[in-house]
Design a protein around this motif. Structure first.
Motif, PDB file in Angstrom:
ATOM      1  N   ASN A 160       2.818  14.555  -9.136  1.00  0.00           N
ATOM      2  CA  ASN A 160       3.741  15.431  -8.971  1.00  0.00           C
ATOM      3  C   ASN A 160       3.403  16.236  -7.972  1.00  0.00           C
ATOM      4  N   TYR A 161       3.158  15.717  -6.495  1.00  0.00           N
ATOM      5  CA  TYR A 161       2.596  16.229  -5.051  1.00  0.00           C
ATOM      6  C   TYR A 161       4.035  15.574  -4.784  1.00  0.00           C
ATOM      7  N   ALA A 162       4.723  16.232  -3.667  1.00  0.00           N
ATOM      8  CA  ALA A 162       5.716  16.332  -3.250  1.00  0.00           C
ATOM      9  C   ALA A 162       4.542  15.993  -1.537  1.00  0.00           C
ATOM     10  N   PRO A 163       5.027  14.719  -1.207  1.00  0.00           N
ATOM     11  CA  PRO A 163       3.951  14.094  -0.243  1.00  0.00           C
ATOM     12  C   PRO A 163       4.712  14.011   1.441  1.00  0.00           C
ATOM     13  N   LEU A 164       4.838  14.771   1.681  1.00  0.00           N
ATOM     14  CA  LEU A 164       4.993  14.879   3.612  1.00  0.00           C
ATOM     15  C   LEU A 164       4.466  13.605   4.615  1.00  0.00           C
ATOM     16  N   THR A 165       3.246  13.336   4.017  1.00  0.00           N
ATOM     17  CA  THR A 165       3.073  12.574   5.132  1.00  0.00           C
ATOM     18  C   THR A 165       1.443  11.943   4.772  1.00  0.00           C
ATOM     19  N   TYR A 166       1.426  10.481   5.086  1.00  0.00           N
ATOM     20  CA  TYR A 166      -0.123  10.830   4.332  1.00  0.00           C
ATOM     21  C   TYR A 166      -0.619  10.188   5.612  1.00  0.00           C
ATOM     22  N   HIS A 167      -2.109   9.864   5.679  1.00  0.00           N
ATOM     23  CA  HIS A 167      -3.060   8.854   6.493  1.00  0.00           C
ATOM     24  C   HIS A 167      -4.105   8.092   5.820  1.00  0.00           C
ATOM     25  N   LEU A 168      -3.908   7.097   6.249  1.00  0.00           N
ATOM     26  CA  LEU A 168      -5.765   6.494   5.146  1.00  0.00           C
ATOM     27  C   LEU A 168      -5.819   5.345   7.125  1.00  0.00           C
TER      28      LEU A 168
ATOM     29  N   PHE B  49      -0.566  14.408   2.115  1.00  0.00           N
ATOM     30  CA  PHE B  49      -0.648  16.021   2.477  1.00  0.00           C
ATOM     31  C   PHE B  49       0.411  16.097   2.030  1.00  0.00           C
TER      32      PHE B  49
ATOM     33  N   LYS C  28       3.976   6.255  -5.105  1.00  0.00           N
ATOM     34  CA  LYS C  28       4.140   5.996  -6.494  1.00  0.00           C
ATOM     35  C   LYS C  28       3.096   6.761  -7.453  1.00  0.00           C
ATOM     36  N   HIS C  29       2.190   6.312  -6.929  1.00  0.00           N
ATOM     37  CA  HIS C  29       0.833   8.184  -6.925  1.00  0.00           C
ATOM     38  C   HIS C  29       0.841   8.941  -7.046  1.00  0.00           C
ATOM     39  N   SER C  30       1.638   9.639  -5.737  1.00  0.00           N
ATOM     40  CA  SER C  30       2.250  10.690  -5.788  1.00  0.00           C
ATOM     41  C   SER C  30       3.033  11.008  -6.661  1.00  0.00           C
TER      42      SER C  30
ATOM     43  N   LEU D 119       1.035  -1.245  -0.036  1.00  0.00           N
ATOM     44  CA  LEU D 119       0.059   0.496  -0.053  1.00  0.00           C
ATOM     45  C   LEU D 119       0.897   0.990   0.336  1.00  0.00           C
TER      46      LEU D 119
ATOM     47  N   LEU E 287      -6.086  -2.159  -3.812  1.00  0.00           N
ATOM     48  CA  LEU E 287      -5.212  -2.653  -2.827  1.00  0.00           C
ATOM     49  C   LEU E 287      -5.372  -2.260  -1.338  1.00  0.00           C
TER      50      LEU E 287
ATOM     51  N   LEU F  79       2.546   2.171  -3.171  1.00  0.00           N
ATOM     52  CA  LEU F  79       1.538   2.629  -4.282  1.00  0.00           C
ATOM     53  C   LEU F  79       1.095   3.820  -4.053  1.00  0.00           C
ATOM     54  N   ILE F  80       1.282   4.555  -2.739  1.00  0.00           N
ATOM     55  CA  ILE F  80       0.781   5.802  -2.653  1.00  0.00           C
ATOM     56  C   ILE F  80       2.014   6.501  -2.313  1.00  0.00           C
TER      57      ILE F  80
ATOM     58  N   HIS G 207     -10.641   6.943   4.026  1.00  0.00           N
ATOM     59  CA  HIS G 207      -9.844   7.683   3.696  1.00  0.00           C
ATOM     60  C   HIS G 207      -8.767   7.733   3.440  1.00  0.00           C
ATOM     61  N   LEU G 208      -8.177   8.477   2.420  1.00  0.00           N
ATOM     62  CA  LEU G 208      -6.968   8.778   1.968  1.00  0.00           C
ATOM     63  C   LEU G 208      -6.694  10.018   2.030  1.00  0.00           C
ATOM     64  N   GLU G 209      -5.533  10.254   3.320  1.00  0.00           N
ATOM     65  CA  GLU G 209      -5.232  11.533   2.713  1.00  0.00           C
ATOM     66  C   GLU G 209      -3.629  11.554   2.531  1.00  0.00           C
TER      67      GLU G 209
END
Ligand code: MN
Ligand code: MN
Ligand code: ZN
Ligand code: ZN
Lengths: 154, 154
Positions: free
Chosen positions: A132-140, B143, A126-128, A120, B123, A123-124, B139-141
């Motif tokens: 063209n996102y610069a992901p800092l963090t993410y929550h699922l 940031f 890869k998608h970011s 997971l 997934l 995949l997150i 939810h997937l966020e």
DNA sequence: TTTAATATTGAAAATAAATTTCAATTTGAA
DNA sequence: TTCAAATTGAAATTTATTTTCAATATTAAA
């Protein structure tokens, strides 16, 4: 996102926090250090009230306002993250070297379980990258009914 | 989770909501219908204030308390979901037939973009099944900093 | 259609987490 | 040590959401 700090001693993390504070032109206080040290002891999720009561239990005179203020700094420094909310309250978690925060939240018993799922996470990321996102963090957050609660229903 | 209601006419959705209300032994009021109809017009995310002001703009006398109360019912009925929070405020979205809510949230400009990613969704579902969760929603966020904001920084 | 039990409403009050204010205190560079 | 600037605790404030309650609307039964 911070990484590979798992093996760092708390004493070193405290030193790093001091450097972070100094670099921002702020002043390093005993309150800030005490709050960080207390947070580093917490294994799982915590909220402000919990942390505040733990400090009080140790005889600390630190105010709730300072707990809130230091939490903001620790988030900025990357030591902790707000990982979910429950009953209008924010819950935090030490994020040092941990993989991102994937949680299963039972809507019946309110239990929160960690999800460890590298596929997971990859995949997150890869998608970011694709978007063209610069992901800092993410929550699922997966909301549902846990296996215990399913039993007690049927 | 509701599904395949995309092609349903609003008039049919309203009828279904009436049935839901009746089945719960509650009373179907003009306020509840008016709020549902207004929500069905909204394309994207909305908060209570926004919805309330739209209703007022149309001359409606519905109170904010009733907006809150009806939103709770619509969540329970599966018409809408709380999809994220910003500035201590809940944002909602009509969830009829939509795939789950994956959002990219820019921490600079606060913009929220929808993420459409079937691979991710599959997934998540696979993982839930493995872990014996009965997922109701998720939810997937992510940031981070959006491509616009990256430009203006560098 | 009338009745009556009960749910719903709007307005105002209450709640509570988080933020802000401010005077007193602490920090740290010079 | 000096002293400007940052930080603190305590109290006040903010604000989204919830609750209270008397008046009103709904609905099933008579
Ligand atoms: Mn966690
Ligand atoms: Mn959405
Ligand atoms: Zn449970
Ligand atoms: Zn942006």
């Amino acid at each position: 996102m911070r990484s590979s700090l798992k093996t760092k001693e708390n004493i070193e993390l405290v030193k790093e926090f001091k450097e972070f504070i100094k670099k921002k032109g702020l002043k390093y206080t005993s309150e800030r250090e005490e709050i960080l040290k207390e947070i580093l002891k917490v294994k799982d999720h915590f909220d402000v009230e919990e942390l505040y009561m733990k400090l009080r239990g140790k005889g600390s005179k630190i105010s709730k306002a300072s707990v809130y203020r230091t939490i903001s700094l620790l988030i900025e420094a990357g030591y902790i993250q707000e990982v979910y909310r429950q009953n209008a309250r924010s819950y935090y978690e030490v994020t040092l070297d941990k993989i991102p925060h994937l949680h299963f939240i039972c809507i019946k018993c309110k239990k929160v379980e960690e999800i460890i799922e590298n596929e997971l996470i990859k995949l997150i990321q890869k998608h970011s990258k694709q978007k063209n996102y610069a992901p800092l963090t993410y929550h699922l957050e997966i909301f549902g009914i846990c296996s215990d609660c399913i039993k007690s229903i049927s």
